[in-house]
Enzyme design. Sequence first.
Site, PDB file in Angstrom:
ATOM      1  N   GLN A 255       0.844  -1.195   0.000  1.00 27.58           N
ATOM      2  CA  GLN A 255       0.000   0.000   0.000  1.00 27.58           C
ATOM      3  C   GLN A 255       0.881   1.246   0.000  1.00 27.58           C
ATOM      4  OE1 GLN A 255      -3.472  -0.639   3.043  1.00 27.58           O
ATOM      5  NE2 GLN A 255      -1.755  -1.903   3.671  1.00 27.58           N
TER       6      GLN A 255
ATOM      7  N   VAL B 198       3.570   4.094  -1.089  1.00 32.31           N
ATOM      8  CA  VAL B 198       3.879   4.796  -2.328  1.00 32.31           C
ATOM      9  C   VAL B 198       5.367   5.132  -2.436  1.00 32.31           C
ATOM     10  CG1 VAL B 198       1.538   5.666  -2.731  1.00 32.31           C
ATOM     11  CG2 VAL B 198       3.091   6.990  -1.292  1.00 32.31           C
TER      12      VAL B 198
ATOM     13  N   HIS C 207      -1.555   1.186  -4.276  1.00 35.14           N
ATOM     14  CA  HIS C 207      -1.935   2.584  -4.068  1.00 35.14           C
ATOM     15  C   HIS C 207      -1.075   3.533  -4.907  1.00 35.14           C
ATOM     16  CE1 HIS C 207      -4.057   1.736   0.061  1.00 35.14           C
ATOM     17  NE2 HIS C 207      -4.753   1.336  -0.976  1.00 35.14           N
TER      18      HIS C 207
HETATM   19  P1  OAD Z   1      -1.302   3.133   9.117  1.00 34.29           P
HETATM   20  O1  OAD Z   1      -0.617   4.373   9.553  1.00 34.29           O
HETATM   21  O2  OAD Z   1      -2.777   3.101   9.158  1.00 34.29           O
HETATM   22  O3  OAD Z   1      -0.796   1.902  10.010  1.00 34.29           O
HETATM   23  C1  OAD Z   1       0.560   1.655  10.234  1.00 34.29           C
HETATM   24  C2  OAD Z   1       0.685   0.406  11.070  1.00 34.29           C
HETATM   25  O4  OAD Z   1       2.064   0.123  11.193  1.00 34.29           O
HETATM   26  C3  OAD Z   1       0.108   0.519  12.480  1.00 34.29           C
HETATM   27  O5  OAD Z   1      -0.711  -0.611  12.737  1.00 34.29           O
HETATM   28  C4  OAD Z   1       1.344   0.528  13.380  1.00 34.29           C
HETATM   29  O6  OAD Z   1       1.122  -0.160  14.617  1.00 34.29           O
HETATM   30  C5  OAD Z   1       2.354  -0.229  12.535  1.00 34.29           C
HETATM   31  N1  OAD Z   1       3.754   0.145  12.785  1.00 34.29           N
HETATM   32  C6  OAD Z   1       4.272   1.347  13.113  1.00 34.29           C
HETATM   33  N2  OAD Z   1       5.605   1.283  13.226  1.00 34.29           N
HETATM   34  C7  OAD Z   1       5.957  -0.012  12.974  1.00 34.29           C
HETATM   35  C8  OAD Z   1       7.191  -0.731  12.952  1.00 34.29           C
HETATM   36  N3  OAD Z   1       8.366  -0.135  13.218  1.00 34.29           N
HETATM   37  N4  OAD Z   1       7.156  -2.049  12.658  1.00 34.29           N
HETATM   38  C9  OAD Z   1       5.978  -2.673  12.399  1.00 34.29           C
HETATM   39  N5  OAD Z   1       4.803  -2.051  12.410  1.00 34.29           N
HETATM   40  C10 OAD Z   1       4.776  -0.736  12.686  1.00 34.29           C
HETATM   41  O7  OAD Z   1      -0.740   2.782   7.665  1.00 34.29           O
HETATM   42  P2  OAD Z   1      -1.334   1.781   6.576  1.00 34.29           P
HETATM   43  O8  OAD Z   1      -2.029   0.635   7.214  1.00 34.29           O
HETATM   44  O9  OAD Z   1      -0.256   1.506   5.608  1.00 34.29           O
HETATM   45  O10 OAD Z   1      -3.755   5.118   1.713  1.00 34.29           O
HETATM   46  O11 OAD Z   1      -2.416   2.696   5.885  1.00 34.29           O
HETATM   47  C11 OAD Z   1      -3.162   2.181   4.821  1.00 34.29           C
HETATM   48  C12 OAD Z   1      -3.497   3.276   3.851  1.00 34.29           C
HETATM   49  O12 OAD Z   1      -4.120   4.344   4.547  1.00 34.29           O
HETATM   50  C13 OAD Z   1      -2.309   3.931   3.178  1.00 34.29           C
HETATM   51  O13 OAD Z   1      -1.855   3.236   2.042  1.00 34.29           O
HETATM   52  C14 OAD Z   1      -2.839   5.282   2.811  1.00 34.29           C
HETATM   53  C15 OAD Z   1      -3.532   5.605   4.103  1.00 34.29           C
HETATM   54  O14 OAD Z   1      -4.533   6.520   4.057  1.00 34.29           O
HETATM   55  C16 OAD Z   1      -4.040   6.155   0.902  1.00 34.29           C
HETATM   56  O15 OAD Z   1      -3.530   7.263   1.029  1.00 34.29           O
HETATM   57  C17 OAD Z   1      -5.037   5.837  -0.160  1.00 34.29           C
END
Ligand code: OAD
Length: 231
Positions: free
Chosen positions: A88, A90, A106
């Site tokens: 997901q 970019v 994405h």
């Molecule tokens: P999020 O910010 O929603 O979630 C990030 C996740 O990574 C959380 O569950 C954290 O606990 C975890 N995390 C943080 N640091 C970490 C580390 N060092 N090791 C392992 N895990 C860690 O991001 P996404 O799930 O990627 O879309 O978000 C999904 C989509 O929402 C993105 O692609 C973007 C956003 O809005 C669009 O812009 C369309």
Amino acid sequence: MEKIVILTGAGISAESGLGTFRDEGGLWSQYRIEDVATPEGFARDPALVQGFYNARRAQAAKAEPNLAHRALARLQRDWPGEVVIVTQNVDGLHEAGGAQDVIHMHGILAGALCAACGHRWTAPPEMSVGEPCPACAALNARPDVVWFGEMPYHMDTIYDHLAGASFFASIGTSGQVYPAAAFVHEAAMSGARTVELNLEPSTGASSFDDVILGPASETVPRWVDDLLGPR
Ligand code: OAD
């Protein structure tokens, strides 16, 4: 040959210095999704949106892949079956870490897309409002990223891979954005063993067979070592 499908999110790039979206202080606490990540936001204020992605492009260009990105590239190289990475994110850190054929559902900051004719080209470091499309000269070039309300890319290919997966891993994603959040169900229905690797349990953690908690730079290399077995 057993196929592994891996979904990654912002958490895998966190230790490369790229902010996540929903963690404390994350991007969505600094910006409103409606303003910078929707087609309506772009129509309203293209300068704001280009500025947001220019800043993220500059940050991503400086970032280095971490041990988690590199471990997934190693898994792709050494696993006897296929390893499909769907992200997901970019940023281009999977590729910088050596991964091949990464599916960017994405989109990618390094790409530009003409909103008029659909032509794609390499984005300059700074995209400006009114940037002309090299194919049709229309003036509404945009970053080649998927916004809320738009269909993510390559969905048919991804569902085909999920249907043939023996293992499915979700790494560093909060599981709050669909359709990616439902991949675990697709994979499980196809009989895949499912695992979540995340800093803390995601919203959908109970849907996985196994949950491995900790920073991706530690958990992912260990998980890859376990899969590949003793060398
Ligand atoms: P999020 O910010 O929603 O979630 C990030 C996740 O990574 C959380 O569950 C954290 O606990 C975890 N995390 C943080 N640091 C970490 C580390 N060092 N090791 C392992 N895990 C860690 O991001 P996404 O799930 O990627 O879309 O978000 C999904 C989509 O929402 C993105 O692609 C973007 C956003 O809005 C669009 O812009 C369309």
